[in-house]
Design a protein around this motif. Structure first.
Motif, short mmCIF file in Angstrom:
data_model
loop_
_atom_site.label_atom_id
_atom_site.label_comp_id
_atom_site.label_asym_id
_atom_site.label_seq_id
_atom_site.Cartn_x
_atom_site.Cartn_y
_atom_site.Cartn_z
N GLY A 171 0.72 -1.32 0.22
CA GLY A 171 -0.02 -0.08 -0.10
C GLY A 171 0.83 1.17 0.13
N PRO A 172 1.94 1.52 1.04
CA PRO A 172 2.66 2.65 0.88
C PRO A 172 3.49 2.64 -0.29
CG PRO A 172 2.52 1.66 3.36
CD PRO A 172 1.68 0.51 2.22
N LEU A 173 4.00 1.46 -0.78
CA LEU A 173 4.94 1.48 -1.72
C LEU A 173 4.00 2.08 -3.10
CD1 LEU A 173 6.66 -2.01 -1.39
CD2 LEU A 173 7.73 0.43 -1.07
N GLY A 174 2.94 1.82 -2.96
CA GLY A 174 1.93 2.21 -4.24
C GLY A 174 1.97 3.70 -4.12
N ASP A 175 1.76 4.41 -2.91
CA ASP A 175 1.77 5.79 -3.05
C ASP A 175 3.11 6.43 -2.92
OD1 ASP A 175 -1.30 5.78 -2.21
OD2 ASP A 175 -0.78 5.64 -0.51
N ARG A 176 3.88 5.53 -3.03
CA ARG A 176 5.30 6.47 -2.95
C ARG A 176 5.94 6.28 -4.45
NH1 ARG A 176 9.09 8.75 0.47
NH2 ARG A 176 11.14 8.62 0.05
N PHE A 177 5.87 5.05 -5.01
CA PHE A 177 6.64 4.61 -6.24
C PHE A 177 5.51 4.11 -7.38
CE2 PHE A 177 9.47 3.21 -2.51
CZ PHE A 177 10.53 3.87 -2.78
N GLY A 178 4.42 4.39 -7.17
CA GLY A 178 3.62 4.17 -8.19
C GLY A 178 2.85 2.83 -8.11
#
Length: 450
Positions: A74-81
């Protein structure tokens, strides 16, 4: 022009519906995987000599991974796409399924199921948000419901495939088939799924505006789309502390409510989908009839998701979800009470599958709309992760209660009461559209474009 406002208010193009198809394909993998494990449970138990509680732990191993995957990606999607995180999650899933087909002990199978779950959790956290962001306001509920119907489709194919594969090739062939299907889906996703325009607008990577306009052309949207400068600093700040934003004064009540209802619905959903074949055998049905009973839930599931989507075009999505939860509990009781008459039980199973899958469709429809774009994947991923805790507890608790002497009737009635009571948690939950926040947030961008 503002790309978000354009997507929200213009008709969906054929390419936008193709994105929905990709999402259906990915969600079908989740359905295939969960029910494939359920249908291989008897074969795995016989080979490894498992007790009910040990089987419950094995059934839950992938769910532990799904919890971790949702929270991590989830956070990776907000941060890296959204797409970048999704591709990594798909690779985890392929690896886990392939290695599951090589397992030589219950411990090894549990380990690889955990890895598979990490991938699935990441897939769900990312693709749920992507499908919501590429659908317009009018068809968003229907688009996500079509996406959610993929679970039932995948579960049905998984169950039918397992029934054919296991007698001839053994239970390991089911996981190998899943690995091949997921690898194909990974290639399709890489070439055809675009990056989220909301992520490009808020995080602003290199060539963000150019990429938005390229995607807009693929979506069939006319005009030139610009970025709103005032969004950047706030988005970067929120991206660095996305978990804390979920518990901010603005989002705290929403987050707690969403987590509670995800937990309850996933508890009931995974109880029904993982234990039904085994519990029907406990009531006196044959193993083949137990498998058919499980398939009835899966077949009804696809229709239930679509029914929920259709009803959201006529009624409030929150009220519709509450109604589905109450009716789900009632039909769970009817289902197990009619087990002595298989024809009635199978018919009731279709209705149970329709309603409980409709509940999941409702959660997937509402959850992306209660958070702003900068923390949306984190918010949805966290809600799915909390829901997976309920999914984990369902097989574990049922396995232990079954060993302790609980009857299938007692187990179904207990879960039904929990699901019915859980409908009250939705009271007061509002989406950004209902509260007017989405409209308010869009206005500065429109003014800046002008």
């Amino acid at each position: 022009m503002d790309i978000r406002q354009t997507i929200n208010t213009t008709p969906m193009s054929a390419y936008q519906w193709f994105i929905v198809f990709i999402a259906v394909l990915l969600n079908a993998l989740d359905g295939f995987d969960v029910l494939a494990m359920s249908f291989t449970a008897n074969s795995v138990s016989e080979e490894f000599g498992l007790t009910g509680s040990q089987l419950g732990m094995l059934l839950s191993s992938a769910l532990f991974g799904m919890t971790a995957g949702s929270l991590i990606f989830g956070p990776l999607g907000d941060r890296f796409g959204r797409k970048n995180a999704l591709m990594v999650a798909l690779l985890f899933n392929v690896a886990g399924l392939f290695l599951s087909s090589t397992a030589q002990s219950a411990g090894q199978l549990g380990m690889w199921r955990l890895l598979t779950g990490v991938g699935i959790g990441g897939i769900l956290a990312c693709i749920t948000v992507v499908i919501s962001e590429f659908a317009n306001n009018k068809n968003r509920g229907m688009a996500i419901s079509i996406y959610a119907a993929g679970y039932g489709i995948g579960a049905s194919i998984g169950g039918l495939g397992a029934a054919q594969l296991i007698p001839v090739f053994g239970w390991r062939s089911v996981f190998l088939a899943g690995a091949i299907a997921t690898a194909i889906a990974t290639v399709v996703t890489f070439f055809f799924l675009p990056e989220s325009v909301d992520w490009l607008s808020t995080r602003r990577p290199a060539r963000a505006e150019e990429r938005i306009n390229i995607i807009a052309r693929r979506l069939g949207k006319q005009g030139t789309f610009a970025l709103a400068g005032e969004q950047t600093a706030a988005a970067q700040k929120a991206g660095a502390r996305s978990y804390s934003v979920l518990l901010s004064k603005e989002n705290r009540s929403t987050s707690f409510t969403l987590w509670a209802v995800f937990f309850i619905v996933m508890f009931g959903f995974y109880f029904a989908n993982t234990w039904t074949p085994r519990l029907l055998v406990e009531t006196g049905m044959s193993e083949q009839q137990g498998i058919i009973g499980g398939l009835m839930l899966s077949m009804g599931g696809a229709f239930g998701s679509l029914l929920y989507g259709f009803l959201t075009t006529k009624f409030n999505m929150r009220t519709t979800l509450m109604t589905f939860m109450v009716l789900s509990g009632a039909t769970l009781i009817l289902f197990i009470s009619s087990a002595s008459v298989p024809s009635i039980a199978f018919a009731a199973g279709v209705v149970v599958g329709m309603l409980i899958n409709g509940c999941v469709a409702g959660l997937y429809t509402m959850s992306p709309q209660v958070y702003t774009a900068d923390v949306r994947t984190t918010g949805v991923g966290t809600a799915i992760g909390v829901g997976r805790v309920g999914a984990i507890l369902a097989p574990l608790l049922v396995g232990n209660l079954l060993d302790a002497g609980w009857s299938p009737e007692q187990l179904y009635i207990g879960v039904a009461i929990i699901v019915i009571a859980g409908a009250t948690t939705l009271i007061g939950l509002r989406t950004k559209v209902e509260s007017g926040v989405e409209k308010h947030n869009a206005e500065p961008a429109n003014l800046a474009a002008k």
